[in-house]
Design a protein around this motif. Structure first.
Motif, PDB file in Angstrom:
ATOM      1  N   THR A   8       0.837  -1.192   0.000  1.00  0.00           N
ATOM      2  CA  THR A   8       0.000   0.000   0.000  1.00  0.00           C
ATOM      3  C   THR A   8       0.871   1.240   0.000  1.00  0.00           C
ATOM      4  OG1 THR A   8      -0.086   0.010   2.404  1.00  0.00           O
ATOM      5  CG2 THR A   8      -1.840  -1.164   1.266  1.00  0.00           C
ATOM      6  N   GLU A  10       1.817   4.084   1.883  1.00  0.00           N
ATOM      7  CA  GLU A  10       1.728   4.545   3.263  1.00  0.00           C
ATOM      8  C   GLU A  10       1.776   6.059   3.378  1.00  0.00           C
ATOM      9  OE1 GLU A  10       4.711   2.101   3.424  1.00  0.00           O
ATOM     10  OE2 GLU A  10       3.527   0.355   3.978  1.00  0.00           O
ATOM     11  N   ARG A  18      -5.091   5.132   0.421  1.00  0.00           N
ATOM     12  CA  ARG A  18      -4.154   4.211   1.056  1.00  0.00           C
ATOM     13  C   ARG A  18      -4.312   2.799   0.510  1.00  0.00           C
ATOM     14  NH1 ARG A  18      -5.238   4.734   6.747  1.00  0.00           N
ATOM     15  NH2 ARG A  18      -4.311   6.787   6.537  1.00  0.00           N
TER      16      ARG A  18
END
Length: 54
Positions: A8, A10, A18
């Motif tokens: 993902t 961050e 996200r």
């Protein structure tokens, strides 16, 4: 510490952003195509403009 299989982003703070994959940095590609397109467009415009004047 366990990580998910899907990486993902961050740095994104919103939950929807996200969940998206991180942005892919475009590899440096040949910019010669853009220059050729510019000159082709310029020549086409000049030809049309010049033919309407005379």
């Amino acid at each position: 510490m366990t990580r998910r299989l899907v990486l993902t982003n961050e740095a994104a703070r919103h939950p929807l952003r996200r969940s998206l994959p991180p942005p892919v940095v475009a590899a440096a590609k040949n910019d010669d195509q853009d220059v050729k397109l510019f000159f082709l467009s310029f020549a086409a415009f000049f030809t049309c403009f010049y033919s309407f004047i005379f």
